[in-house]
Scaffold this active site. Structure first.
Site, PDB file in Angstrom:
ATOM      1  N   ARG A 122      13.464   1.190  -8.275  1.00  0.00           N
ATOM      2  CA  ARG A 122      12.165   0.503  -8.069  1.00  0.00           C
ATOM      3  C   ARG A 122      11.936  -0.521  -9.180  1.00  0.00           C
ATOM      4  O   ARG A 122      10.801  -0.668  -9.665  1.00  0.00           O
ATOM      5  CB  ARG A 122      10.999   1.487  -8.029  1.00  0.00           C
ATOM      6  CG  ARG A 122      11.136   2.619  -7.069  1.00  0.00           C
ATOM      7  CD  ARG A 122      11.045   2.195  -5.596  1.00  0.00           C
ATOM      8  NE  ARG A 122      10.988   3.371  -4.758  1.00  0.00           N
ATOM      9  CZ  ARG A 122      12.042   3.896  -4.151  1.00  0.00           C
ATOM     10  NH1 ARG A 122      13.246   3.350  -4.303  1.00  0.00           N
ATOM     11  NH2 ARG A 122      11.927   4.963  -3.390  1.00  0.00           N
TER      12      ARG A 122
ATOM     13  N   SER B 272       3.094   4.542  -3.005  1.00  0.00           N
ATOM     14  CA  SER B 272       3.213   5.369  -4.217  1.00  0.00           C
ATOM     15  C   SER B 272       2.637   4.617  -5.408  1.00  0.00           C
ATOM     16  O   SER B 272       3.078   3.501  -5.693  1.00  0.00           O
ATOM     17  CB  SER B 272       4.676   5.679  -4.503  1.00  0.00           C
ATOM     18  OG  SER B 272       5.272   6.262  -3.376  1.00  0.00           O
TER      19      SER B 272
ATOM     20  N   GLU C 199       4.055   2.249 -10.412  1.00  0.00           N
ATOM     21  CA  GLU C 199       4.990   1.432  -9.629  1.00  0.00           C
ATOM     22  C   GLU C 199       4.262   0.171  -9.143  1.00  0.00           C
ATOM     23  O   GLU C 199       4.847  -0.895  -8.995  1.00  0.00           O
ATOM     24  CB  GLU C 199       5.470   2.265  -8.430  1.00  0.00           C
ATOM     25  CG  GLU C 199       6.441   1.534  -7.555  1.00  0.00           C
ATOM     26  CD  GLU C 199       6.977   2.409  -6.433  1.00  0.00           C
ATOM     27  OE1 GLU C 199       7.587   3.463  -6.720  1.00  0.00           O
ATOM     28  OE2 GLU C 199       6.778   2.017  -5.267  1.00  0.00           O
TER      29      GLU C 199
HETATM   30  P1  FAD Z   1       2.893  -8.052  -3.034  1.00  0.00           P
HETATM   31  O1  FAD Z   1       2.145  -6.785  -3.179  1.00  0.00           O
HETATM   32  O2  FAD Z   1       2.173  -9.238  -2.485  1.00  0.00           O
HETATM   33  O3  FAD Z   1       3.541  -8.430  -4.437  1.00  0.00           O
HETATM   34  C1  FAD Z   1       4.198  -7.441  -5.199  1.00  0.00           C
HETATM   35  C2  FAD Z   1       4.760  -8.093  -6.486  1.00  0.00           C
HETATM   36  O4  FAD Z   1       5.740  -9.052  -6.132  1.00  0.00           O
HETATM   37  C3  FAD Z   1       3.702  -8.877  -7.258  1.00  0.00           C
HETATM   38  O5  FAD Z   1       3.985  -8.773  -8.617  1.00  0.00           O
HETATM   39  C4  FAD Z   1       3.873 -10.303  -6.796  1.00  0.00           C
HETATM   40  O6  FAD Z   1       3.460 -11.255  -7.736  1.00  0.00           O
HETATM   41  C5  FAD Z   1       5.375 -10.366  -6.578  1.00  0.00           C
HETATM   42  N1  FAD Z   1       5.788 -11.284  -5.516  1.00  0.00           N
HETATM   43  C6  FAD Z   1       5.461 -11.217  -4.210  1.00  0.00           C
HETATM   44  N2  FAD Z   1       6.098 -12.175  -3.520  1.00  0.00           N
HETATM   45  C7  FAD Z   1       6.831 -12.874  -4.419  1.00  0.00           C
HETATM   46  C8  FAD Z   1       7.706 -13.994  -4.309  1.00  0.00           C
HETATM   47  N3  FAD Z   1       7.976 -14.599  -3.149  1.00  0.00           N
HETATM   48  N4  FAD Z   1       8.278 -14.458  -5.445  1.00  0.00           N
HETATM   49  C9  FAD Z   1       8.039 -13.881  -6.653  1.00  0.00           C
HETATM   50  N5  FAD Z   1       7.220 -12.813  -6.798  1.00  0.00           N
HETATM   51  C10 FAD Z   1       6.632 -12.311  -5.684  1.00  0.00           C
HETATM   52  N6  FAD Z   1       7.876   0.302  -1.505  1.00  0.00           N
HETATM   53  C11 FAD Z   1       9.132   0.820  -1.497  1.00  0.00           C
HETATM   54  O7  FAD Z   1       9.967   0.428  -2.315  1.00  0.00           O
HETATM   55  N7  FAD Z   1       9.477   1.792  -0.610  1.00  0.00           N
HETATM   56  C12 FAD Z   1       8.616   2.273   0.314  1.00  0.00           C
HETATM   57  O8  FAD Z   1       8.974   3.122   1.118  1.00  0.00           O
HETATM   58  C13 FAD Z   1       7.286   1.763   0.309  1.00  0.00           C
HETATM   59  N8  FAD Z   1       6.351   2.255   1.177  1.00  0.00           N
HETATM   60  C14 FAD Z   1       5.079   1.773   1.145  1.00  0.00           C
HETATM   61  C15 FAD Z   1       4.147   2.312   2.039  1.00  0.00           C
HETATM   62  C16 FAD Z   1       2.844   1.849   2.046  1.00  0.00           C
HETATM   63  C17 FAD Z   1       1.838   2.455   2.989  1.00  0.00           C
HETATM   64  C18 FAD Z   1       2.462   0.806   1.156  1.00  0.00           C
HETATM   65  C19 FAD Z   1       1.062   0.263   1.167  1.00  0.00           C
HETATM   66  C20 FAD Z   1       3.385   0.279   0.262  1.00  0.00           C
HETATM   67  C21 FAD Z   1       4.704   0.759   0.233  1.00  0.00           C
HETATM   68  N9  FAD Z   1       5.668   0.261  -0.663  1.00  0.00           N
HETATM   69  C22 FAD Z   1       6.948   0.749  -0.632  1.00  0.00           C
HETATM   70  C23 FAD Z   1       5.330  -0.794  -1.624  1.00  0.00           C
HETATM   71  C24 FAD Z   1       5.417  -2.235  -1.028  1.00  0.00           C
HETATM   72  O9  FAD Z   1       5.393  -2.201   0.362  1.00  0.00           O
HETATM   73  C25 FAD Z   1       6.662  -2.973  -1.487  1.00  0.00           C
HETATM   74  O10 FAD Z   1       6.724  -3.048  -2.876  1.00  0.00           O
HETATM   75  C26 FAD Z   1       6.730  -4.410  -0.914  1.00  0.00           C
HETATM   76  O11 FAD Z   1       7.965  -5.002  -1.218  1.00  0.00           O
HETATM   77  C27 FAD Z   1       5.596  -5.314  -1.433  1.00  0.00           C
HETATM   78  O12 FAD Z   1       5.602  -6.506  -0.659  1.00  0.00           O
HETATM   79  P2  FAD Z   1       4.351  -7.469  -0.636  1.00  0.00           P
HETATM   80  O13 FAD Z   1       4.735  -8.696   0.115  1.00  0.00           O
HETATM   81  O14 FAD Z   1       3.148  -6.774  -0.154  1.00  0.00           O
HETATM   82  O15 FAD Z   1       4.211  -7.797  -2.189  1.00  0.00           O
HETATM   83  P1  NAP Z   2       9.675  12.832   0.747  1.00  0.00           P
HETATM   84  O1  NAP Z   2      10.763  12.634   1.758  1.00  0.00           O
HETATM   85  O2  NAP Z   2       8.620  13.849   1.030  1.00  0.00           O
HETATM   86  O3  NAP Z   2      10.316  13.115  -0.665  1.00  0.00           O
HETATM   87  C1  NAP Z   2       9.483  13.270  -1.816  1.00  0.00           C
HETATM   88  C2  NAP Z   2      10.166  12.659  -3.007  1.00  0.00           C
HETATM   89  O4  NAP Z   2      11.377  13.337  -3.224  1.00  0.00           O
HETATM   90  C3  NAP Z   2      10.488  11.206  -2.772  1.00  0.00           C
HETATM   91  O5  NAP Z   2       9.809  10.471  -3.731  1.00  0.00           O
HETATM   92  C4  NAP Z   2      11.989  11.091  -2.881  1.00  0.00           C
HETATM   93  O6  NAP Z   2      12.424  10.194  -3.897  1.00  0.00           O
HETATM   94  C5  NAP Z   2      12.452  12.446  -3.334  1.00  0.00           C
HETATM   95  N1  NAP Z   2      13.561  12.904  -2.461  1.00  0.00           N
HETATM   96  C6  NAP Z   2      13.467  13.517  -1.262  1.00  0.00           C
HETATM   97  N2  NAP Z   2      14.688  13.822  -0.797  1.00  0.00           N
HETATM   98  C7  NAP Z   2      15.570  13.371  -1.710  1.00  0.00           C
HETATM   99  C8  NAP Z   2      16.985  13.388  -1.796  1.00  0.00           C
HETATM  100  N3  NAP Z   2      17.727  13.942  -0.834  1.00  0.00           N
HETATM  101  N4  NAP Z   2      17.567  12.824  -2.871  1.00  0.00           N
HETATM  102  C9  NAP Z   2      16.842  12.253  -3.833  1.00  0.00           C
HETATM  103  N5  NAP Z   2      15.476  12.212  -3.808  1.00  0.00           N
HETATM  104  C10 NAP Z   2      14.857  12.765  -2.764  1.00  0.00           C
HETATM  105  O7  NAP Z   2       8.954  11.423   0.440  1.00  0.00           O
HETATM  106  P2  NAP Z   2       7.889  10.614   1.247  1.00  0.00           P
HETATM  107  O8  NAP Z   2       6.712  10.432   0.392  1.00  0.00           O
HETATM  108  O9  NAP Z   2       7.727  11.100   2.651  1.00  0.00           O
HETATM  109  O10 NAP Z   2       8.635   9.197   1.321  1.00  0.00           O
HETATM  110  C11 NAP Z   2       9.831   9.054   2.053  1.00  0.00           C
HETATM  111  C12 NAP Z   2      10.633   7.895   1.506  1.00  0.00           C
HETATM  112  O11 NAP Z   2       9.847   6.703   1.588  1.00  0.00           O
HETATM  113  C13 NAP Z   2      11.013   8.059   0.040  1.00  0.00           C
HETATM  114  O12 NAP Z   2      12.287   7.523  -0.171  1.00  0.00           O
HETATM  115  C14 NAP Z   2       9.966   7.250  -0.698  1.00  0.00           C
HETATM  116  O13 NAP Z   2      10.448   6.657  -1.895  1.00  0.00           O
HETATM  117  C15 NAP Z   2       9.634   6.155   0.317  1.00  0.00           C
HETATM  118  N6  NAP Z   2       8.233   5.732   0.161  1.00  0.00           N
HETATM  119  C16 NAP Z   2       7.954   4.921  -0.888  1.00  0.00           C
HETATM  120  C17 NAP Z   2       6.657   4.480  -1.066  1.00  0.00           C
HETATM  121  C18 NAP Z   2       6.346   3.517  -2.168  1.00  0.00           C
HETATM  122  O14 NAP Z   2       5.251   2.979  -2.199  1.00  0.00           O
HETATM  123  N7  NAP Z   2       7.258   3.268  -3.067  1.00  0.00           N
HETATM  124  C19 NAP Z   2       5.637   4.903  -0.227  1.00  0.00           C
HETATM  125  C20 NAP Z   2       5.982   5.759   0.794  1.00  0.00           C
HETATM  126  C21 NAP Z   2       7.285   6.182   0.980  1.00  0.00           C
HETATM  127  P3  NAP Z   2      12.551   8.620  -3.692  1.00  0.00           P
HETATM  128  O15 NAP Z   2      11.156   8.131  -3.715  1.00  0.00           O
HETATM  129  O16 NAP Z   2      13.331   8.188  -4.885  1.00  0.00           O
HETATM  130  O17 NAP Z   2      13.251   8.346  -2.414  1.00  0.00           O
END
Ligand code: FAD
Ligand code: NAP
Length: 337
Positions: free
Chosen positions: A164, A238, A333
């Site tokens: 991340r 998250s 994050e």
């Molecule tokens: P923004 O929120 O608009 O921007 C995020 C950052 O990137 C800011 O610092 C901004 O300045 C910068 N930025 C945006 N666009 C550019 C650009 N073109 N050039 C330079 N900088 C830029 N993330 C995960 O990794 N895994 C997940 O599973 C995941 N699940 C999510 C679920 C939900 C319900 C929500 C709300 C979020 C989740 N996220 C997850 C986080 C998010 O979706 C990601 O980080 C996504 O990439 C953000 O995209 P955005 O366009 O909304 O970025």
């Molecule tokens: P989940 O499957 O309930 O798992 C909970 C946590 O355990 C996750 O954070 C995941 O880490 C870790 N995990 C589960 N199984 C794993 C494995 N086999 N090996 C290593 N790590 C493991 O999680 P969830 O909340 O439903 O989300 C599912 C996936 O979507 C995850 O990968 C999560 O990162 C992603 N997600 C991300 C965001 C965000 O905003 N970043 C929001 C929603 C969901 P990891 O997070 O490292 O995968």
């Protein structure tokens, strides 16, 4: 290029926080970027580049110019029997890119289905889910320096991707606007089914030879059933990253808390931040309109009219109690402005 003054950002961030941008511009054609940057006066900076605002917490009005990237386009740069190389514009919705690739039979990003946000933001935190990270398919990206307007191509190695994380979240934070991302997808994809309940869901459906489309469907179904919808309750997914700790530190923790949820990690042991937060009794807690989601304690929620500062104050209390109890510092994050 039209600069809008004092624009509300409430509809530009999935937390639904009510703040204003002093100036706001929307880029729909890449040719507009350099002229816009050079036309800005010193009092119209700093700049904030915005996609869908799904990984941002605004704690105050933004004093400079917010630039939302809405450029569209997916170009095929190379196509052979093994793989396809795509150059994707930063304003493309990430999940539409995934859907398009799955429809074409191009594999590698199906586990990243339904992650909100736009293409340009995806490298910023090297988006990841269900055992797959963007860095596995990203070849390079093209960006523009926000001060000089100079273009620069970053190869994958130069992006310094981590869990991340990327160089754009650390040393180059706020210095570049990402315009295009080049991805390599496989025509003979190896499906990654071992994470979470993907395999279980497929087995329950009696599906022993799943397609890319099946995997996308399962991931979307699991996500919809588990994750709060920002259009119902504001959130940015998250709020904290899962912490990675040293193995010796983990052994001590495990002795004291045998039920700790952990996973092996190349840099030590990854802990489930949600478990740490739940152990500190934060699950479902709410102060005013700022709360901890009742099912997903890693997700902080705006139940209506919370301010960004109220969400941040709640996050600080959670961090403090996890630190006091486990000696582990949770890092946000979400990008905080
Ligand atoms: P923004 O929120 O608009 O921007 C995020 C950052 O990137 C800011 O610092 C901004 O300045 C910068 N930025 C945006 N666009 C550019 C650009 N073109 N050039 C330079 N900088 C830029 N993330 C995960 O990794 N895994 C997940 O599973 C995941 N699940 C999510 C679920 C939900 C319900 C929500 C709300 C979020 C989740 N996220 C997850 C986080 C998010 O979706 C990601 O980080 C996504 O990439 C953000 O995209 P955005 O366009 O909304 O970025
Ligand atoms: P989940 O499957 O309930 O798992 C909970 C946590 O355990 C996750 O954070 C995941 O880490 C870790 N995990 C589960 N199984 C794993 C494995 N086999 N090996 C290593 N790590 C493991 O999680 P969830 O909340 O439903 O989300 C599912 C996936 O979507 C995850 O990968 C999560 O990162 C992603 N997600 C991300 C965001 C965000 O905003 N970043 C929001 C929603 C969901 P990891 O997070 O490292 O995968």
């Amino acid at each position: 290029m039209n600069l809008i003054e004092n624009r509300s950002l409430k509809d530009c961030n999935t937390f639904g926080i009510e703040v204003n941008a002093r100036y706001f511009a929307e880029i729909t054609r890449e040719e507009e970027v350099v002229p816009l940057l050079s036309s800005l006066k010193p009092d119209q900076r700093p700049l904030l580049i915005l996609g869908d605002g799904s990984n941002i917490l605004f704690t105050d009005d933004f004093p400079g110019t917010v630039i939302r990237i809405n450029t569209k386009g997916i170009a095929v740069l190379n196509d052979d029997s093994e793989a396809v190389i795509l150059r994707v514009s930063a304003g493309e919705e990430w999940d539409e890119v995934v859907e398009y690739c799955v429809e074409q039979g191009w594999g590698g990003i199906e586990n990243l289905s339904l992650i909100p946000g736009r293409m340009g933001a995806a490298p910023i935190q090297n988006i990841g889910a269900y055992g797959v990270e963007l860095k596995e398919v990203l070849l390079e990206l093209e960006a523009i320096h926000l001060e000089t307007g100079e273009p620069r191509t970053f190869k994958r190695e130069e992006c310094r991707f981590g869990y991340r994380e990327s160089i754009f979240k650390t040393t180059l934070r706020g210095h570049y606007l990402i315009l295009h991302v080049t991805l390599k997808l496989s025509k003979k994809p190896q499906l990654n089914l071992e994470y979470g309940s993907i395999r279980k869901e497929l087995d329950q459906a009696g599906n022993s030879s799943p397609t890319l489309h099946d995997v996308r469907e399962v991931v979307c179904r699991i996500r919809r059933s588990k994750l709060p919808d920002p259009s119902v309750n504001g959130n940015a997914g998250s709020f904290f990253r899962n912490p990675v700790i040293r193995s010796d530190q983990f052994e001590l923790l495990k002795k004291q808390y045998p039920s700790v949820i952990s996973y092996p990690d190349p840099n030590g042991v990854k802990l489930a931040a949600a478990w740490l937060i739940e152990q500190c009794n934060w699950k479902g807690k709410r102060t005013g309109d700022a709360g901890v989601h009742p099912d997903q304690p890693l997700v902080l929620v705006n139940y209506g009219n919370a301010t960004g500062q109220e969400i941040l104050d709640l996050a600080a209390l959670i961090r403090q109690s996890v630190l006091s109890r486990f000696g582990i510092l949770l890092e946000p994050e979400v990008n905080i402005f």
